[in-house]
Design a protein around this motif. Sequence first.
Motif, short mmCIF file in Angstrom:
data_model
loop_
_atom_site.label_atom_id
_atom_site.label_comp_id
_atom_site.label_asym_id
_atom_site.label_seq_id
_atom_site.Cartn_x
_atom_site.Cartn_y
_atom_site.Cartn_z
N ARG A 250 12.28 4.51 1.02
CA ARG A 250 13.29 3.87 0.19
C ARG A 250 12.74 2.59 -0.43
N ARG A 251 12.07 1.79 0.42
CA ARG A 251 11.51 0.54 -0.08
C ARG A 251 10.45 0.83 -1.15
N GLU A 252 9.66 1.88 -0.92
CA GLU A 252 8.63 2.23 -1.89
C GLU A 252 9.26 2.65 -3.22
N ARG A 253 10.30 3.47 -3.14
CA ARG A 253 10.98 3.93 -4.35
C ARG A 253 11.59 2.75 -5.11
N GLU B 178 8.97 0.75 -6.87
CA GLU B 178 8.55 1.47 -8.06
C GLU B 178 9.58 1.33 -9.17
N GLN B 179 10.87 1.34 -8.81
CA GLN B 179 11.91 1.20 -9.82
C GLN B 179 11.89 -0.19 -10.45
N VAL B 180 11.68 -1.22 -9.62
CA VAL B 180 11.58 -2.58 -10.15
C VAL B 180 10.41 -2.67 -11.12
N GLU B 181 9.28 -2.07 -10.78
CA GLU B 181 8.13 -2.08 -11.67
C GLU B 181 8.46 -1.35 -12.97
N TYR C 165 11.06 -7.30 3.92
CA TYR C 165 11.17 -6.46 2.73
C TYR C 165 9.91 -6.53 1.87
N GLU C 166 8.76 -6.60 2.52
CA GLU C 166 7.51 -6.78 1.79
C GLU C 166 7.29 -5.70 0.75
N ASP C 167 7.67 -4.47 1.06
CA ASP C 167 7.42 -3.38 0.14
C ASP C 167 8.25 -3.50 -1.13
N SER D 50 18.50 -5.84 -6.00
CA SER D 50 18.48 -4.80 -7.04
C SER D 50 17.80 -3.54 -6.53
N GLY D 51 16.75 -3.71 -5.71
CA GLY D 51 16.09 -2.54 -5.13
C GLY D 51 17.02 -1.75 -4.24
N THR D 52 17.84 -2.47 -3.46
CA THR D 52 18.80 -1.80 -2.59
C THR D 52 19.84 -1.03 -3.39
#
Length: 653
Positions: free
Chosen positions: A308-311, A314-317, A637-639, A347-349
């Motif tokens: 989830r953190r990875e996704r 990626e979405q933020v990027e 939340y480093e990822d 926002s990632g959450t």
Amino acid sequence: MEDLVLTASDDHVARLAHEGDPVRAIIELIWNAVDAEATNVVVTMERNSMEAIDQVRVEDDGHGISSDEVASTFGRIGGSWKSLSEKSKNGKRYLHGQLGEGRLRAFALGSRVSWVSISDNAIGQRERITITGSRSNRDRFRWEATSSTVASTGTVVTAHNDEQRSLSALEADDVLPTLRSHFAPLLLNDKSLTITYDGSALDPSQEVVDDTTSPLPFGENEAVLRIIEWRSGKHRAVSFGPDADHFPFETSGTAFENQFTYSAYVTWDKLGLDELAALGLGDMAPDPVGELWTATREAIRDHFNARRRERRREQVEHWKETGVYPYKNEPANETERAERAVFDVVSGTLVPHISKTKKQAQLTLELLRDAIRHDPGKLTTILHEVVALNDADRDTLTKLLSETTLSAIIRSANVVASRHKFLVALEHLLFDPDDSGKVGERDHLHKVLEHELWVFGESYHLMSTERSLTELLRNHLKLDGLPTKDIETVRRWDGKTGRTDLHLAAKNKEHDRIRHLVVELKAPGITASRKELDQVEDYANAILSTAAFTGDRTSWDLILVVTDYDDLVRRRIKGDDFEIGLFFDPQKEQARPLVRAHVRRWRDVIDENKRRLEFMTNALEHDPSITEGLQYVRTEYEDLLPEELRATTETAN
């Protein structure tokens, strides 16, 4: 033909057949083909003119059923020959079934079932075996063997749906994902095997998004966990088995993870029949099976939390690449870094709840940024009530926005920044040679300051604007808890009522004191003279002279704020502190409020606020809570953080 009578009653056979689960019947028949060392298994369905399924056929090219095996294969329930062997007849594969019940499930597909098998018997003769059974007499099968010259071996199982029972489950949208998931380990490990269902090849490799295998320690043991994420469908399952191809126990994976579409496969070589049966108890199973279940659940959750953190990262990027991300420049200081870190986590959450369209996503992200800047604590409440977050995400945001100091720091930093901007704009309105002459007292200056009362002090609240002296009295009585009905009109010495610009008040509950502040404004082009001072002094005397304003615990400060004043006004200022501008300070009388009047220049008011904001800025920049908060975000939340924020937080620490 000979009869085979099962050593069980008809109703017992019916229960073992699970006739309400045709999909499971297909799975078991495919496994029988795989155990027969087939390399091609084809499931076809014939439909009538109404598109209903009339017949189901499962065909394979395995070694078939020989006459030597019919009695052991169809003549008993339990004690299958497979239970005495780990591998198939020619040692090609590990066996799936061991209980000898799989063939009975064929009755879930039709009322009449036949097996036609080409095989070689014990002395090498090729023969054709035909076995038939019916739902009307489930515990009795008929069979015969004849010689055959067919070149290749294999078996065809045909189920005739004479009773026209509904087999719609075989055509449901989730059938292919279910079959693909069930046979995925086998198909991915054995490239020689193909399985085709109703014209569609089960090719899991085309649907795999991610395939991760890792050790799974539990207690004093270790298993292997393989997690495959699927590109489409809603299938979620967790399967347990003794080897990397066969997983006899399967359970829903929704309780382990309810967002990703996935299949998890747990391999432990000590999973015998007793252990597989115990898995049905879940956490309550005796150890080590209970430990295995718990470790599996935690490992699956950890895996998908990381995914989830990875996704989200990626979405933020992606937002940055498409210009949707609301921050255009790099953070300039620690407080901006803190705000950016919190924004990326929040926002990632919320990625699943943010529109995929560029315009809507940009609007949502800008609103989210503003909420984080101005009231992060309230944002937590809104998100909990409006957005359907899962428990883990809700806990993430609660801890980040409510239980760390970052929210307060971000809000304070942005308050300071916005106030700096306001003071710059106010200076322009008051002192710009071209624009100050166009600024009116009531139409412009008054309306702007109604929303920026902090200029006159942090603790005051607006009570009224452009109201009479009588309204001042009414507000005072309300704050003091006294009745306001039938009060007399408050007038100045000349009988006029007067109208004040801004009435502010602050009530100290601890000491029951009420502080009033009355602000009188003048347009930038006016230089204050005796006339303006007398107006404010008249208001002060009206308060002192009106009995209803009585109160030893009440104070009134009246302030005339102007761009400049003349020499006469300057000479009326008491004391050496001209910035305070005290010009009316009568002796305090018994049972009367303390009343004072001031005249202040806007330049002094603005400079005083600038000094206060500068002090707040320095305090925030050196607040150790920022470093602590950033360290918390980086650790938890480093990822989710972009590379530059991860680097700066590491450097800061």
